[in-house]
Write an enzyme that holds these catalytic residues in place. Sequence first.
Site, PDB file in Angstrom:
ATOM      1  N   GLU A 215       9.348  28.275  -6.182  1.00  0.00           N
ATOM      2  CA  GLU A 215       7.886  28.301  -6.004  1.00  0.00           C
ATOM      3  C   GLU A 215       7.356  29.378  -5.051  1.00  0.00           C
ATOM      4  O   GLU A 215       6.182  29.360  -4.693  1.00  0.00           O
ATOM      5  CB  GLU A 215       7.356  26.910  -5.587  1.00  0.00           C
ATOM      6  CG  GLU A 215       7.594  25.863  -6.672  1.00  0.00           C
ATOM      7  CD  GLU A 215       7.045  24.469  -6.373  1.00  0.00           C
ATOM      8  OE1 GLU A 215       6.626  24.224  -5.229  1.00  0.00           O
ATOM      9  OE2 GLU A 215       7.048  23.629  -7.290  1.00  0.00           O
TER      10      GLU A 215
ATOM     11  N   GLU B 194       9.607  21.500 -13.881  1.00  0.00           N
ATOM     12  CA  GLU B 194       9.313  20.470 -12.866  1.00  0.00           C
ATOM     13  C   GLU B 194       8.041  19.738 -13.260  1.00  0.00           C
ATOM     14  O   GLU B 194       7.033  20.385 -13.544  1.00  0.00           O
ATOM     15  CB  GLU B 194       9.051  21.098 -11.485  1.00  0.00           C
ATOM     16  CG  GLU B 194      10.229  21.213 -10.567  1.00  0.00           C
ATOM     17  CD  GLU B 194       9.798  21.477  -9.114  1.00  0.00           C
ATOM     18  OE1 GLU B 194       8.764  20.919  -8.681  1.00  0.00           O
ATOM     19  OE2 GLU B 194      10.490  22.221  -8.427  1.00  0.00           O
TER      20      GLU B 194
END
Length: 820
Positions: A398, A495
């Site tokens: 991320e 995710e």
Amino acid sequence: DPYYRFNDMMYRWISLDNWTYSRTFKTPFDIRKWQKVNLVFEGVDTVAQILINNITLGRTDNMFNRYSFDITSMIKEVNFIEVRFLSAVSYAAEQSRSHKAYSVPPACPPPVQKGECHANFIRKEQCSFSWDWGPSFPTQGIWKDVRIEAYNHYHLIYFSVTPFFVKRASQWSLEIEAIFDVVSPKPIAGRVTVTIPKLQTQQTFSVKLQPGEGSIVLLVNINKSATVEPWWPNGHGKQTGYSMTTTFIMEAGAKIEKVSKAYFRTVELVQEPIPGSPGLSFYFRINGRPIFIKGSNWIPADSFQDRVTYDTLWLLLKSAADANMNALRVWGGGVYEQDEFYDICDELGIMIWQDFMFACALYPTDQNYLESVRAEVTHQVRRLKSHPSIILWSGNNENEAAIASNWFSIPSYDREVYIKDYVMLYVKNIREIVRTEDKSRPFITSSPTNGLETVKEGWLSQNPYDTHYGDTHFYDYSSDCWNWRVYPKTRFASEYGFQSWPSFSTIEKVSSPEDWSYTSNFSLHRQHHENGNDQMLQQIGYHFKLPQSLDPVKKFKDTIYLTQVMQAQCIKIETEFYRFSQSEIIKGEGHTMGALYWQLNDIWQAPSWASLEYGGKWKLLHYFAQNFFAPLLPVAYEDKGVLNIYGVSDLHVDHKLTLRVVVHAWSSLEPVCTLAKDSVTVTAQSAVPIYKESINGLLERCRNCTRKSCVITFWLVGEAGLQSPVNHHFLSSLKDAVGLEKTQLTASVSKRDDVYLFVLQTTAIAPFVSLDVGSIKGRFSDNGFLMTEKEKVVVFYPWEPTSVEELEKSLTLTTLVDVV
């Protein structure tokens, strides 16, 4: 127990202190006989000064590195060794303070995590400073083996075997790389023989080793007349590996024999244009076959790594394979897992998406830091690259998104500094090393990323969450999770998830009776995600009645049960959406080829996104995963009042099947009507529409049915016992369901061979039937199901010895109507 109640706070002082490990040891060999003696640390956590006989050998500052010290001139018959640790917390703070040019955010975790600051300034397990599912236990100590090695002439440090398929020659070859430390002052010549008996392959090479550290690379061509069985992911074939012996015989007379396994598989990450859609595909081809990736995300199995045994890993990974998973992402805020982890994945056919250990933060790039990272990456790639299970290296978790979406509120005039750091770390360093060390598998810089589009945009895309490229992470706790329209029709969902609470039996071990309420200090303390407990209640409230019992413990248990029902149902709907989107493009979006929900396992006993509780107990979500990841599955969704059913298949051949659709009224175990649609073709490895009807039309045909009074179940049946799990589609929220009755649900338990049979009997339809045997270790064949028949047999697979009496005593049965 550090996990008991509030001990994570009570024991905080331990990580703020400095600790020294010391001992005296006798050298078990004659020192004079060896040219070189090394002291090797496989893992030091994290910042330490290492001394032998009061002489400083060196310092460590990276938990993920291996450290080797030459002690030839210092070792005696009796030695005193010391490892002087510095508090990781104070070290990280000091590093941050001395980075004066500009700040590197985030400084600290959110207060709800009760964590420590500046995790990004230390090369240590990032989540050990706290995370939104885990406690803050910044450990210090020796977390892997320590040994002394003594050798003459030469010594093998790393050994790896990587397969390649040469298309031109249609032949497999193996690249063997051996890295040595040569202590003789002049080059050593010799022979290397590689033997793979099962493949009738033997090759001998003449080699010359130069003084110092150096490597030799050998290319072994596999005998063309031998049949090579490739390694396949779980559900797609066998996980064949071949025993192989590599013998080094050098002129100095020293012989090394290395016994290892050779696996044959190819991996490609396919990113190419898709007809009728902007952007690029993003999917994995294994041995030339496109594979839909089904699985979850792996976090460290414990805050204290030495508690993670082979058995711990086996139990968790076997549970993943048993739920029809073929992949896990080893997430970048934890640790590079131990060798046994990857060995088990090789054996079970679980593909690994391997992040490098950087997560949710920006990182410094001063010289010392980069040097440490380079050593870490080189070591880890060399250590792990022989594993067929690893199919991808990914630079971080991320961090591209963090810059692109400006998580840390960086003013635009400062952005360039951080972009430059980002490219320096992940592209110019990590990526370059991976490309040098391992040409056999793909690399991406981040997750989520836009893949090749990210590269084109200079390694930082405008929107890393773009559904037309790469992978996406998606979380939405406020929208109704039953509404499939809120989910991104992405190329790859790496995710996504919803929280739930672990079972009462898991919480009970680390709490006391005053903690057993959803709003207790303990319940608030364990929730490390802002508003997490409220978000769960809100999501439950969309479709279920919230518990109102006046008995606080019953209310707590009911709430735990509902959080698990909600989580399982939410992730089922989202995952089924990703699975039925694999073969279609709608408004330019689709061709989804991966679903990795967040997260597989737990680090402690607390509310989290996991489907396996701390200790390995299956939550309802994990039982649902077994079905929603089944190789053959019918999936339903509603669009503008029309019921659509897709046939989803991971099987390698097309099948002619029968779709059975049964409509039940909530008030009766007798079906209102049944329908069989014969000779439905479900195409291999795809998702195809197999049934379409307006809900109104269906309800009219099944007279006396309304949306609130009826439920639809459906499944696929084929020849030779081929059958999908039974799936269902709710026509209304269950809090509005009409005709649901309190059922008399009973279970009788008996033993058969190594397993136990639970025969369930019901007097009425029972939604979300949950069987729980407390802390008896094991799992059921099915759980959390909709019971529409008078009798159902559920098998219990024990993980430790138990008895019929123990199981009967521990059993609690819960259904939705038991919640009051």
